[in-house]
Every structure is written in C-alpha cells, then in structure tokens.
Design a protein around this motif. Structure first.
Motif: not given
Lengths: 242, 242
Positions: A235-242, B176-186
């Motif tokens: 599930a690495a794609s998750k970390e690719a963000v930001s 960006d920070k939300l997504v980076a932290a793993g929050v994918t619903s905004i």
DNA sequence: GGGACTTTGTGAACAAACGAACAAGGTCGG
DNA sequence: CCGACCTTGTTCGTTTGTTCACAAAGTCCC
C-alpha cells in the motif's frame, strides 16, 4: 460568433442564450479567481491559466465565458477587468442583497458572526426567530425579530435572501413564510426537504449529507485497502503523497 | 433482474455495479427520510411515497435503490428497516468516523459547537490550528492541537475526515498535510480551490458561492419583473403563493 | 385458488454536461 | 505588410443523469 446583433448599449436585461446551471455554479469560482489575479496586477489571462487556477478544464472555461458573450481576444486571452465587470453584472453583484437569517440557534448564531457575508455584498440585515424568549433580545448588533415580522422586514430593509438555520422541523414553515413575505431566494441549512413554488429559488447546504458522502467513499477505500492487504499488495502509494 | 448471482452471505465488500455519484448524493436524503418514517412506526414504504417525502421523482428512487440491490416487494413497497440497514451499510455508517476540524476561527468554532456531527456518527475528535497563540488553549472540551501534530492525531484518535475551516490562504497547505497524515476524506469550507491526489476524496461547501448563485437567479427574476412591469403585465402570481 | 390490483425493476428515449479537437481570428516580430 | 504563432469560440462525439412507460412479480380479497 455571437448569433445576436451586438447592440452598443446593453440594458442589464439582455437575454442572450440561457446559461446552463452547471455554468452558473462555476461563475463564482471564476470570479473569485479573477479577483485574486487582479490583485496581483495581472491584466490578461488565458483560458488555460484560468482553468488551472479554478481547478477545471480549459475548454469548459471558454464555453462558460462564451455564455457571457464576453470577448476574449484570440491570441491573447481575456481582459481581467472587463471579465470581472461582465461577470459581476451577470451574477447581479452590482448591488447588495440584504440577507435575513432565520433561526438564531447554534448554526444561525455562527452564521451571523461569520463576517464572510457582508464583505461579499450580502449584508446580514436581520436576525429572525420564532422563539418568543429570543425575540426582542439582542444578538451582537441585532435585535432579534419575530418570524411574523418578515413582511415588515422585507419592506423596511429590502431583504432579498432568506437563510434558514432552524431545526429540521420548522424549515418548511419558515420557507413558506419567507416566500409569502416576498423573499424568493432561499438558502436552506436545515436537514430537511423543503419545497418552494416555481418562481422561488432554493439552494441547500447539508453538512451531514456531505459527511455521509465522504463516508461512502471512505468506506470504499478502506474496503480497497483490506482487499489489498488480503492480496498482499503493497500500500505504499499512500505515502507517496505530499 | 440482478445480473450477478446473489450469494447468500454478502461480505460488506460486494462490489455489484458502480453506484453513480448522483445517486450517492441522494442516499443520505433517503436515509434521513426513512429514519423519520421509521419513527412513525411505518414499516413499509412505496417508491412513490418515499419520492414525495424526499422531494424527487419516483422512478429515480427506484433506480437509486436498485443499485443497493435492495429488495422491495412488488405490490407492497420497501421494508423500511431493511432498507435502513442496507443503506447504512452502503454509506459506511455502521461505524463512527472521527473528524478533525482544522482552523478554529469563526467558522471552525461554530462547527465545533454545532452538535449535529457527533449525533450522526461523526464525532469531533480534535481541533487543530496553525496559530501558535491558539495551540494549547482550550476550546470547550478540546485542547487545540497544532497542525503538525496531525499524523499523531490520526494514529491516536483514528481521525478519518478532515474539515478545513481556515481562511482561503491556508487551505491547500492544510489539505496537503491532511492527506500526508493519511486523512483521505476532506470537507473544505475555505473559499479556495483545493486539489487532492486521486485516492483522496474532497467535497466543498462554499457559502459565498451559494449566495452568488441565488443572486444570479434573483437578478433574473427582478429583470423579469421590470420587464413585466414595462409590458404592463400583472404580477399577481407573486401574491398567489402561500 | 384465482383474478384484480399494486408496485417494483429496468429498457429505452431524452436531456444535460463534458472534453477533445480544430478552424477562425487576431497578435506580434521582422 | 507578411507569416509564424497563439488562443479563442464552437462543433461533435461521449458520458452521465433523468424520466417515461411497461412487463414481471407478488399481494390480497373473495
């Protein structure tokens, strides 16, 4: 290009072709974007650039703007100032639209405090409630008026838009009274289905709905995740963000 | 009718056919409506009736519900309880989705106070701000946390949804920070265009936009009025309401 | 148990919205 | 003044969403 003869002086009437709803909903986004670039002393903007800033497709921008009859110049782009004028006029933002907030509970109070309205041409002109214990008391600068005073308020203050911030139960009644008082533009925050006659405009903002839609897609995603886990996919794609 | 074999025990996975966006957006409305009729001890409801209560077309209701694979019974209607279960499951409302509100200004504060979230399965789990003078202070029951603590908050509290209630300027950074932290619903309340990666979900609520759209149609109407006046047409239809 | 009646589920026609692609029109350097 | 270059405005095929209309399926009364 423009099917109709372009007369020198348009009245504000000018009926051109009907503007699609989807387009109307995007105009405010363009407007906001244009105000931003204007403040950076940009005088001209291409549909490509505007599209990027507004988060939409460039062809869509051009088509939307063409409904305004707004001239861009081929090879150059659109004149920002001119576009702003046209757009403000089309959106009816050349005048103020006084707003009444109906329901001074949690949400209504928040909206009343939220400065964002007056700035943008929608001054909060009155706070209204049906609860006798609230009517007559002050909230900030406003004396809370009774729901039945609406017709008077419309006459006095020229209320043009009603914001329903009551609990679900009262919403339809409020809408009816607004319409009866001559307010034909209504923004409904109450989590209830409200209907108005054809000649009135109703829009709704439903916070719970938005969250539930997010929940729907969020769940999909976690399903996807657990599936991926089951399948041993990384599930690495998750970390690719930001 | 159902193209796929109906296995006896569905996992919550069950991928049936893709549910159209427009339908997803209506499910919460049906859900709310069903909860209302359920509380009136109605056990069965026809698409016709549900459509009326939800303010949509009956055929649309049936098609929407058919995406859930939800069985109605011909000649009778839909079993309210069963429908509620199916729908809650599909919407992912069988669990809580903890929410973080980012930006404790006017709007953020209002949202935090607004009880409507927790009730519906979206408990406000954290308040976050980037302003050092706010971080660490208490707001209601919450100690305001710093934006950079998001990853920790997600881990600790299982934040699933982020609500952006900052000024426009900070919105993209927060997203960006939300997504980076793993929050994918905004859910974005800031009046700014925000983009997120494909795997994240973004919805927006834009108050100014709603008012401006109302203004657009409101202006149309007043144009219509003045036209009618010019033409000497009686505007009595206005009074016929209510 | 049978027939009239009700209501679902879906096929098909229609409508709205989208996006790619391109011709028309206009700029600008030389 | 001309030709290369750019960007608009619009056409067209595609997708998405809505609505009608009806066969299929089941209920319920007699």
């Amino acid at each position: 290009m423009n099917k109709r003869t372009r007369s020198v002086a348009w009245g504000p009437v000018d009926r051109r072709r009907r503007i699609p709803e989807a387009t109307v909903a995007r105009l405010p986004v363009y407007l906001r974007t244009l105000l931003e670039v204007q403040s950076e002393d940009v005088t001209t903007i291409s549909s490509e650039r505007l599209a990027e800033l507004a988060g939409v497709n460039a062809a869509k921008v051009r088509k939307d703007l063409s409904y305004l009859g707004s001239y861009g110049t081929r090879g150059v782009g659109y004149d920002v100032d001119h576009l702003l004028v046209q757009m403000s006029r089309e959106l009816g933002l050349t005048r103020d639209w006084p707003v009444a907030i109906v329901g001074v509970g949690n949400l209504g109070a928040a909206l009343a405090n939220y400065g964002g309205f007056g700035d943008r041409g929608f001054p909060v002109a009155a706070l209204v409630d049906a609860d006798p214990s609230k009517v007559g008391t002050m909230f900030g600068d406003y004396k809370i008026r009774h729901l039945d005073e609406l017709p008077a308020l419309v006459a006095e203050l020229g209320i043009a838009i009603g914001i329903i911030a009551t609990p679900a139960v009262g919403a339809q009644e409020v809408a009816d009274k607004l319409v009866a008082a001559g307010v034909t533009s209504i923004l409904n925050f109450a989590p209830a289905v409200v209907t108005v006659p054809d000649h009135a405009q109703l829009r709704k903002v439903d916070l719970a709905l938005e969250l539930q839609v997010l929940s729907f897609y969020g769940q999909r995603e976690s399903i996807g995740e657990s599936l991926r886990e089951e399948l041993g996919v990384n599930a690495a794609s998750k970390e690719a963000v930001s």
